[in-house]
Write a protein that holds these residues in place. Structure first.
Motif, PDB file in Angstrom:
ATOM      1  N   TYR A  45      -3.343  11.806   3.351  1.00 39.15           N
ATOM      2  CA  TYR A  45      -1.907  11.599   3.627  1.00 39.15           C
ATOM      3  C   TYR A  45      -1.034  12.035   2.458  1.00 39.15           C
ATOM      4  CZ  TYR A  45       2.370   8.781   4.300  1.00 39.15           C
ATOM      5  OH  TYR A  45       3.660   8.348   4.418  1.00 39.15           O
ATOM      6  N   LYS A  46      -1.516  11.787   1.255  1.00 34.67           N
ATOM      7  CA  LYS A  46      -0.678  12.038   0.070  1.00 34.67           C
ATOM      8  C   LYS A  46      -0.729  13.477  -0.429  1.00 34.67           C
ATOM      9  CE  LYS A  46      -1.729   7.453  -1.693  1.00 34.67           C
ATOM     10  NZ  LYS A  46      -2.404   6.759  -2.814  1.00 34.67           N
ATOM     11  N   THR A  96       0.834  -1.197   0.000  1.00 37.40           N
ATOM     12  CA  THR A  96       0.000   0.000   0.000  1.00 37.40           C
ATOM     13  C   THR A  96       0.869   1.247   0.000  1.00 37.40           C
ATOM     14  OG1 THR A  96      -1.781   1.148   1.167  1.00 37.40           O
ATOM     15  CG2 THR A  96      -0.099   0.103   2.520  1.00 37.40           C
ATOM     16  N   GLY A 146      -0.573   4.263   1.505  1.00 39.48           N
ATOM     17  CA  GLY A 146      -1.217   5.212   2.407  1.00 39.48           C
ATOM     18  C   GLY A 146      -1.566   4.531   3.720  1.00 39.48           C
ATOM     19  N   ASN A 180      -6.096   7.788   2.728  1.00 38.84           N
ATOM     20  CA  ASN A 180      -4.835   7.716   1.970  1.00 38.84           C
ATOM     21  C   ASN A 180      -4.566   9.022   1.239  1.00 38.84           C
ATOM     22  OD1 ASN A 180      -4.338   5.115   2.780  1.00 38.84           O
ATOM     23  ND2 ASN A 180      -4.738   4.160   0.801  1.00 38.84           N
ATOM     24  N   GLU A 239      -9.684   5.158   0.805  1.00 36.23           N
ATOM     25  CA  GLU A 239      -8.968   5.986  -0.172  1.00 36.23           C
ATOM     26  C   GLU A 239      -8.890   7.438   0.288  1.00 36.23           C
ATOM     27  OE1 GLU A 239      -7.358   4.767  -2.560  1.00 36.23           O
ATOM     28  OE2 GLU A 239      -8.243   2.777  -2.842  1.00 36.23           O
TER      29      GLU A 239
END
Lengths: 278, 278, 278
Positions: free
Chosen positions: C261-262, B246, B248, C258, C255
């Motif tokens: 975070y990104k 993964t 994240g 995630n 998602e």
């Protein structure tokens, strides 16, 4: 006698009605799985709200289409909140779902579950050991004085709880759902056996609790019996579909919630079940 | 002296025993990560049950194979529940795992953690700052009076907590696990350094709490030291495997739980570690 | 007048500062979404800590860079903890974010929210109905006496809450963020409309709560207005990106975290928004 076709027609109506009207089913539930309960309720098209205080429970009882009460992680305030909420539900003729988690453990839990007898929960949902123990606590047929509940797990089979489930449903005039490999739902006269699900359901916490919350959502728009049958059917369907998409419990939980969301009324009504009279 | 081969053999026995017997490890734990604790316990093959009330804590202490106590989000009832539960565990010779989250914050937390000294937790699991601060609170070597705990985060390195960990383990006669980049586990005589894990573990809440719960599961079937080594090993293994799947933190958490579930006894015993004597 | 370019520059500074300094934003929040709040705070680069007891709330108020208070699931101890914490924040000039969940339900909730008027939360975040009801409770323009809050859902549109939001922000001297299809953020003079997000945000519980926690993280390093704009922007960005990667609510939530975070500072500053003066 209720035919499968009758039941399927009512399942379709309930599912469509929920998706159309977004009914609120408030909850007083345990802190372990409270997030899963809310997300499952949202996934099937309902609205969720959780509270702990007495006057807030009373408010939700009146404002919600139905209410879900789960005694999993009691705190002292539950001693005031739960009787007031259950009484309010009963006196206002509002449907409510009881999840008698770990009945037999602790004095407050025992006392609260004893009091609920008078407030006749519309649906009682539990595993086999919990259903048998609750019938015993309420002095009904099929119950036993000594609980076989081990923490939150069942040590009895679903079929062993059939008499207790029927007796409980006849007492409340509502329905009882017993969760297990094959699930049993009864209104005291008809018995539905619902098939499907997944072995992963025992590998995630809250499959039972969140089913209780989802049955609460359906109970806002249909009879207790159809609500319990519909909730169980969508769980068995989503569980089976999710299992085929993953190889671990966390992946299963994600796919399961997604499948709850995607399941159509026809899908849910088409999930395999048998019906018999008692 | 304990050899790596000895330890690996006992890890394999512990993992297999848990998968075979599904031991219940009850918890009194914080509300932030309570769901993750339960799901991690289920993933490795254990059974979970969480409570808050005094008589229910006492019940779980007696009924469970081991118990996990985490002081993360105290409420007033913990002031009654935790001492009674810890005392019951101690007097019944039942293993229990203590997670002294955020030791140094608040008067009730300080008072409870002080009382636990007498009830000798079988395993103490924390980050370096927590272990140092607990040793300080208990007046043991390696501890400091002033806590460097910042909320729930550590500001000290694992190796800086070695003396405190050894002193705590010698006091309790159990084991201490210090979580960090390389994890340290000691029974006061041997010290294991366990490798692996993932940088994502600091990007999700509850990696430490759920490890405490998992160590509780293993403590139901093996010694505190092997339970702590086994739990840490499966965490490092699953963390490393999950990170590779993964990009994240939420994806990591899902894969991590799946890997906890999939890890075999041989996989876990084979996770890299070093052992030395002190 | 604030230009878009000015705002974007400050967003970039706030995001970079959080990623660099990992500020702690403590929370006193509801049990339904507490895990999501913490994980969202960690995902954007902050640090989380949750408590319930009065002296621990006071501690976090002083120790944290900012604090998030959410009245979602009150228990009796909140009656002591929240006023003490809010007072401490106010008297120490510490930023704090208020989420007036379900304002209008219950006597304690009403009393607490009434008291908060004097402690001037730096950011108030809610849905349209909550913002209107809070302005009404505080006797400000744009509010109504009667709450349209239905459990935790809004029945009013964001634009209908504009006057209430402006009045609240002028009272506190901070900012107000109204969540909806298009989000509105105001400091009482400028109004930002932030675009993006996903229809799935209403299908998971805690999108609003976790946004409040994330705004708390940014409030530790920038002004209330920029904190609210930045938090809302990253939510709209991550929501839009996550929706394109999944077809169900649980996949969306994974998602979404995630993507939180990104997201880079430039990504977040580039999320579409309009600004106007009032």
């Amino acid at each position: 006698m209720r035919t499968k076709a009758d039941i399927q027609k009512q399942i379709i109506q309930a599912v469509d009605e929920v998706k159309k009207t977004n009914p609120m089913a408030g909850s007083i539930t345990n802190s372990v799985t409270i997030n899963f309960v809310a997300n499952a309720q949202l996934a099937v098209g309902g609205s969720a709200a959780m509270v702990y205080l007495p006057d807030e429970g009373e408010f939700l009882a009146k404002a919600g289409g139905a209410t879900y009460i789960n005694v999993g992680t009691l705190t002292p305030i539950y001693g005031q909140t739960l009787p007031l909420t259950a009484k309010t539900l009963y006196e206002n003729g509002k449907p409510w779902v009881l999840d008698p988690v770990a009945v037999g453990i602790g004095s407050l839990r025992t006392e609260l579950l004893r009091q609920f007898k008078a407030y006749k929960p519309s649906v009682i949902r539990g595993n086999a050991s919990e259903i048998i123990a609750l019938a015993g606590l309420w002095g009904l047929d099929g119950g036993t004085k000594a609980s076989n509940v081990r923490g939150v797990d069942s040590t009895d089979s679903v079929i062993a709880a059939k008499n207790a489930a029927v007796a409980l449903a006849r007492w409340t005039g509502g329905a009882v759902a017993v969760s297990g490999k094959t699930d049993l739902i009864t209104d005291g006269f008809a018995v539905v056996f619902s098939h499907g699900g997944s072995h992963f359901m025992e590998k995630i916490t809250g499959a039972g609790c969140s089913l209780g919350g989802v049955v609460g959502v359906y109970a806002a728009v249909t009879s207790p019996f159809i609500a319990a049958v519909t909730g169980t059917a969508v769980y068995n369907l989503a569980g089976k579909r999710a299992e085929s998409k993953t190889d671990g419990p966390a992946g299963f939980q994600l796919e399961f919630l997604n499948e709850l969301y995607k399941a159509t009324a026809a899908d849910i009504a088409g999930n395999p079940f048998d019906v018999e009279e008692v």
